[in-house]
Design an enzyme around this catalytic site. Structure first.
Site, short mmCIF file in Angstrom:
data_model
loop_
_atom_site.label_atom_id
_atom_site.label_comp_id
_atom_site.label_asym_id
_atom_site.label_seq_id
_atom_site.Cartn_x
_atom_site.Cartn_y
_atom_site.Cartn_z
N TYR A 97 -40.88 -10.37 11.48
CA TYR A 97 -39.73 -11.22 11.18
C TYR A 97 -38.53 -10.74 11.99
O TYR A 97 -38.36 -9.53 12.20
CB TYR A 97 -39.44 -11.17 9.66
CG TYR A 97 -38.35 -12.11 9.21
CD1 TYR A 97 -38.36 -13.45 9.61
CD2 TYR A 97 -37.32 -11.67 8.39
CE1 TYR A 97 -37.35 -14.31 9.21
CE2 TYR A 97 -36.32 -12.52 7.97
CZ TYR A 97 -36.34 -13.84 8.39
OH TYR A 97 -35.35 -14.69 7.99
N TYR A 122 -32.42 -9.19 3.71
CA TYR A 122 -33.77 -8.67 3.99
C TYR A 122 -33.65 -7.15 4.00
O TYR A 122 -33.64 -6.51 5.03
CB TYR A 122 -34.25 -9.21 5.33
CG TYR A 122 -35.75 -9.12 5.57
CD1 TYR A 122 -36.63 -9.96 4.90
CD2 TYR A 122 -36.27 -8.20 6.49
CE1 TYR A 122 -38.00 -9.89 5.13
CE2 TYR A 122 -37.64 -8.13 6.73
CZ TYR A 122 -38.48 -8.98 6.05
OH TYR A 122 -39.85 -8.91 6.29
P1 NAI Z 1 -47.94 -13.77 1.07
O1 NAI Z 1 -47.46 -13.46 -0.29
O2 NAI Z 1 -48.85 -14.93 1.25
O3 NAI Z 1 -48.65 -12.54 1.75
C1 NAI Z 1 -48.38 -11.20 1.50
C2 NAI Z 1 -49.67 -10.58 1.00
O4 NAI Z 1 -49.59 -9.17 1.03
C3 NAI Z 1 -50.01 -10.97 -0.45
O5 NAI Z 1 -51.28 -11.58 -0.47
C4 NAI Z 1 -50.03 -9.63 -1.17
O6 NAI Z 1 -51.00 -9.61 -2.19
C5 NAI Z 1 -50.39 -8.71 -0.03
N1 NAI Z 1 -50.11 -7.28 -0.24
C6 NAI Z 1 -48.95 -6.70 -0.65
N2 NAI Z 1 -49.12 -5.36 -0.72
C7 NAI Z 1 -50.39 -5.09 -0.34
C8 NAI Z 1 -51.16 -3.90 -0.21
N3 NAI Z 1 -50.63 -2.69 -0.50
N4 NAI Z 1 -52.45 -3.99 0.21
C9 NAI Z 1 -52.99 -5.19 0.49
N5 NAI Z 1 -52.32 -6.35 0.38
C10 NAI Z 1 -51.03 -6.30 -0.02
O7 NAI Z 1 -46.60 -13.95 1.94
P2 NAI Z 1 -46.34 -14.23 3.49
O8 NAI Z 1 -44.89 -14.54 3.55
O9 NAI Z 1 -47.30 -15.21 4.04
O10 NAI Z 1 -46.55 -12.83 4.19
C11 NAI Z 1 -47.49 -12.56 5.20
C12 NAI Z 1 -46.81 -11.83 6.36
O11 NAI Z 1 -45.90 -12.74 7.00
C13 NAI Z 1 -45.98 -10.62 5.94
O12 NAI Z 1 -46.14 -9.59 6.90
C14 NAI Z 1 -44.57 -11.16 6.00
O13 NAI Z 1 -43.60 -10.14 6.18
C15 NAI Z 1 -44.67 -12.07 7.21
N6 NAI Z 1 -43.58 -13.03 7.39
C16 NAI Z 1 -43.26 -13.93 6.40
C17 NAI Z 1 -42.23 -14.82 6.57
C18 NAI Z 1 -41.89 -15.82 5.50
O14 NAI Z 1 -40.83 -16.45 5.58
N7 NAI Z 1 -42.74 -16.03 4.52
C19 NAI Z 1 -41.42 -14.85 7.82
C20 NAI Z 1 -41.87 -13.90 8.82
C21 NAI Z 1 -42.89 -13.01 8.58
#
Ligand code: NAI
Length: 286
Positions: free
Chosen positions: A172, A182
Site C-alpha cells: 500500500y 494507516y
Molecule cells: P483480507 O481481510 O481479505 O485479507 C487479509 C488476510 O490476512 C485475512 O484473510 C486474514 O485472515 C489474514 N491474516 C491475518 N493475520 C494472519 C496470519 N498471522 N497468518 C495468516 N493469515 C493472516 O484483506 P485485504 O485488504 O484483501 O488484504 C490483503 C492484502 O492486501 C494485505 O497485505 C493488505 O495490506 C493489502 N492491501 C489492501 C488494501 C485495501 O484497501 N484493502 C490496499 C492495499 C493493500
C-alpha cells in the site's frame, strides 16, 4: 501441465486473495489456499454450505475449485516458535501443522511443487494508533505479520517452486507517502515489504529462477480494511482524485496478479506495480 498456486491470506470472498485466486483459476491454475487458523472453521463451512458459490463463478461460467485449504498462521515459522497460550488456545488446538514450515512440508507432500506463491495477508494490532503512539510490541507485531511473513513464506516455499515460478505480495502506498490513519507501524511494514521485494528478487532469482514482485493496490472494502476504519474515505478520495474516476474492483488487482505470475511477465522482477487507477501519480487533488 497447468500451474499450481498457493495463496496465503484467504478467509472470505471479499479480499484481494480471493480475487487473485479467481484470476489465477480463470487462467487455468490449480488453487491451494492458506487460511488464518482462527478464521478456518467459518471459511471452510461457508465454502461447504455454498455461501461463496455466487462469487466462485469464473468468466466461462464454471465455478472456481479450491483443491485444498491449509490452516496457516504466518507469524510462526515452526512449532518451537509457538507459545503455550496459542498452542492450547481452543481455536488453534483443533488444527495442526499450521506453522509456515509445516504448511510448506504438507504442500510438498501433497503436491510435490508449486509455481506461484501469493502473500495476501497483513495484520497490525495497533493500526488505528498514530505511529507516535505505537508501542514497540505493536510495531514489531505489524512487521512480523505483514513483512517477515513474506520472507518466511518465500524461504520455506522457494525450494518447492519450479524454475520460472513467481511470487507476489500486496502493498500500500502508505509505505512511501503520508497516509494519516494507516498507523501502528503498518506504513513501516509496507516499506519493509517493498524493500524486501527487491532483495528477495535478487536472491530468489539467482538461486531459484523465481520472480518476486509486489502490487501496490488501491483501496478495497475488505474485512481487513474495514477494521482500519477509514476505508470509505479512502475510496471516496480515490474516486475524486485519481486519473481514472471509477471504484477499483478486486478483480482488477486479481488480473494484474495473474499477469505478473504468467510468462507474459517473464522479465519483470523486483518491482512495485501500482494497480490503483493511477492515484499514485497525482501530486495534488483536483
Ligand atoms: P483480507 O481481510 O481479505 O485479507 C487479509 C488476510 O490476512 C485475512 O484473510 C486474514 O485472515 C489474514 N491474516 C491475518 N493475520 C494472519 C496470519 N498471522 N497468518 C495468516 N493469515 C493472516 O484483506 P485485504 O485488504 O484483501 O488484504 C490483503 C492484502 O492486501 C494485505 O497485505 C493488505 O495490506 C493489502 N492491501 C489492501 C488494501 C485495501 O484497501 N484493502 C490496499 C492495499 C493493500
Amino acid at each position: 501441465r497447468g500451474k499450481r498456486a498457493f495463496i496465503a491470506g484467504v478467509a472470505d470472498d471479499n479480499g484481494y486473495g480471493w480475487a487473485i485466486a479467481k484470476s489465477l483459476a480463470a487462467a487455468g491454475a490449480e488453487i491451494l489456499v492458506g487460511t488464518w487458523v482462527p478464521a478456518l472453521n467459518i471459511f471452510e463451512s461457508s465454502l461447504r454450505r455454498g455461501k461463496f458459490d455466487e462469487s466462485r463463478v469464473l468468466p466461462d461460467g464454471s465455478l472456481m475449485e479450491i483443491t485444498k485449504v491449509y490452516p496457516l498462521d504466518a507469524v510462526f515459522d515452526n512449532l518451537e516458535d509457538v507459545p503455550e497460550d496459542i498452542r492450547t488456545n481452543k481455536r488453534y488446538a483443533g488444527s495442526s501443522k499450521w506453522t509456515v514450515q509445516e504448511v510448506a512440508e504438507s504442500v510438498k507432500q501433497d503436491f510435490g511443487s508449486i509455481d506461484i506463491l501469493v502473500h495476501s495477508l497483513a495484520n497490525g494490532p495497533e493500526v488505528s494508533k498514530p505511529l507516535l503512539e505505537t508501542s514497540r510490541n505493536g510495531y514489531l507485531a505489524a512487521i512480523s505479520a505483514s513483512s517477515y511473513s513474506f520472507v518466511s513464506l518465500l524461504k520455506h516455499f522457494v525450494p518447492i517452486m519450479n524454475p520460472g515460478g513467481a511470487s507476489i505480495s500486496l502493498t500500500y502506498i502508505a509505505s512511501e507517502r503520508i497516509i494519516p490513519g494507516y498507523g501502528g507501524g503498518m506504513s513501516s511494514a509496507k516499506a519493509a515489504l517493498e524493500s524486501d521485494t527487491r532483495v528477495l528478487a535478487f536472491e530468489a532469482g539467482r538461486k531459484h529462477k523465481v520472480r518476486v514482485n509486489t502490487i501496490s493496490a488501491g483501496p478495497l472494502r475488505s474485512r481487513a480494511a474495514k477494521a482500519i476504519g477509514f476505508i470509505d474515505m479512502m475510496i471516496d478520495y480515490s474516486l475524486e482524485n485519481a486519473p481514472l474516476q471509477k471504484e477499483l474492483s478486486a478483480e482488477e488487482v486479481g488480473n494484474a496478479a495473474a499477469f505478473l505470475a504468467s510468462p507474459l511477465a517473464s522479465a519483470i522482477t523486483g518491482t512495485v506495480l501500482y494497480v490503483d487507477n493511477g492515484l499514485n501519480a497525482m501530486g495534488v487533488g483536483v
